[in-house]
Design an enzyme around this catalytic site. Structure first.
Site, mmCIF file in Angstrom:
data_model
loop_
_atom_site.group_PDB
_atom_site.id
_atom_site.type_symbol
_atom_site.label_atom_id
_atom_site.label_comp_id
_atom_site.label_asym_id
_atom_site.label_seq_id
_atom_site.Cartn_x
_atom_site.Cartn_y
_atom_site.Cartn_z
ATOM 1 N N ILE A 140 67.641 57.297 44.881
ATOM 2 C CA ILE A 140 68.864 57.430 44.080
ATOM 3 C C ILE A 140 69.882 58.020 45.048
ATOM 4 O O ILE A 140 69.605 59.016 45.720
ATOM 5 C CB ILE A 140 68.633 58.290 42.818
ATOM 6 C CG1 ILE A 140 69.944 58.598 42.086
ATOM 7 C CG2 ILE A 140 67.875 59.569 43.092
ATOM 8 C CD1 ILE A 140 69.721 59.269 40.698
ATOM 9 N N SER A 141 71.025 57.384 45.160
ATOM 10 C CA SER A 141 72.012 57.789 46.175
ATOM 11 C C SER A 141 72.502 59.215 45.930
ATOM 12 O O SER A 141 72.452 59.733 44.815
ATOM 13 C CB SER A 141 73.211 56.848 46.159
ATOM 14 O OG SER A 141 72.799 55.512 46.301
ATOM 15 N N GLN A 142 73.019 59.799 47.007
ATOM 16 C CA GLN A 142 73.643 61.123 46.954
ATOM 17 C C GLN A 142 74.854 61.069 46.002
ATOM 18 O O GLN A 142 75.621 60.104 46.056
ATOM 19 C CB GLN A 142 74.094 61.444 48.376
ATOM 20 C CG GLN A 142 74.722 62.771 48.560
ATOM 21 C CD GLN A 142 75.375 62.880 49.938
ATOM 22 O OE1 GLN A 142 75.436 61.907 50.693
ATOM 23 N NE2 GLN A 142 75.860 64.054 50.243
ATOM 24 N N ARG A 177 72.315 63.253 35.385
ATOM 25 C CA ARG A 177 71.561 62.726 36.527
ATOM 26 C C ARG A 177 70.085 63.096 36.425
ATOM 27 O O ARG A 177 69.224 62.382 36.950
ATOM 28 C CB ARG A 177 72.172 63.226 37.845
ATOM 29 C CG ARG A 177 71.622 62.526 39.110
ATOM 30 C CD ARG A 177 72.474 62.864 40.336
ATOM 31 N NE ARG A 177 72.079 62.150 41.537
ATOM 32 C CZ ARG A 177 71.376 62.676 42.537
ATOM 33 N NH1 ARG A 177 70.974 63.933 42.477
ATOM 34 N NH2 ARG A 177 71.070 61.959 43.603
#
Ligand code: SAH
Length: 213
Positions: free
Chosen positions: A59-61, A33
């Site tokens: 950027i999503s969790q 990530r």
């Protein structure tokens, strides 16, 4: 702590939060990530939080990425349509678990960065497109799975129509501050909707941004 140690802590956290599919957890474990977040935020790459990327997007969790991926129930052979490439992280996770990911982004700059990440990770089963994802990808439809990573105001029927028989779509629906994640399953001409959980996503925006962004 090293990325590795942070990563292990995150995976344990996701398990505690109800991500039980080991294939999904190992996909998150495999995708670095830190490559998808802005350089200045790399130390936070394995915190269970959304992070800002350029163009005011996020950027999503990791929990949301894992949860949506798990809800898609991938078997490994599917072609998946993603709307909202953003950083490319969700697409990279999906690419571990299906045959092909087709992903659409409306910002040229974000798409170019994501493509760079796919290239460096040798993820050759991701096909990208610059455009308005709200229209789907009619030339490649139908899709076994569709994942929308920006919130639609109402259930996007155009996208649901591009689902294959028995196909599944997960999509956040609702105005800012009041969005729920919905799972849609296609059975013939019927679309069965299930409400999953309350979420916060950036809005799905029509058309392309002005200029060359
Ligand atoms: N899946 C991404 C999340 C990015 S946030 C990730 O893993 O990082 C949502 C993204 O959807 C943003 O990049 C935004 O530009 C994009 N988006 C919003 N409306 C869109 C549309 N109509 N078509 C394509 N992309 C869209």
């Amino acid at each position: 702590m090293s990325y590795e140690a942070h990563k292990i802590r995150l995976i344990m956290d996701l398990r505690r939060q109800g991500i039980t599919d080991n294939r999904v957890l190992s996909a998150l474990e495999r995708v670095p990530r830190e490559l998808f977040v802005p350089e200045a935020m790399r130390s936070e790459a394995y915190e269970n939080m959304p992070l800002p990327i350029s163009q005011g997007q996020t950027i999503s969790q990791p929990f949301i990425v894992a949860y949506m991926t798990q809800a898609l129930r991938l078997g490994g052979r599917e072609r998946v349509l993603e709307i909202g490439t953003g950083s490319g992280y969700q697409a990279a996770v999906l690419a571990q678990l299906c045959r092909r990911v087709c992903t659409i982004e409306r910002y040229r700059t974000l798409l170019a960065q994501a493509e760079g990440c796919f290239e460096s990770l040798k993820l050759h089963n991701i096909t990208t497109r610059l455009g308005d994802g709200g229209k789907g990808w009619p030339e490649l439809a139908p899709f076994a799975r569709i994942i929308v990573t920006a919130a639609a105001l109402v259930m996007p029927a155009t996208l649901a129509d591009q689902l294959d028989e028995g196909g599944i779509m997960v999509v956040p629906v609702g105005p800012s501050g009041n969005q729920t994640l919905i799972k849609v399953t296609r059975q013939g001409d019927n679309f069965i909707e299930e409400t999953l959980l309350d979420v916060r996503f950036v809005p799905l925006v029509e058309g392309l941004p002005p200029g060359r962004a």
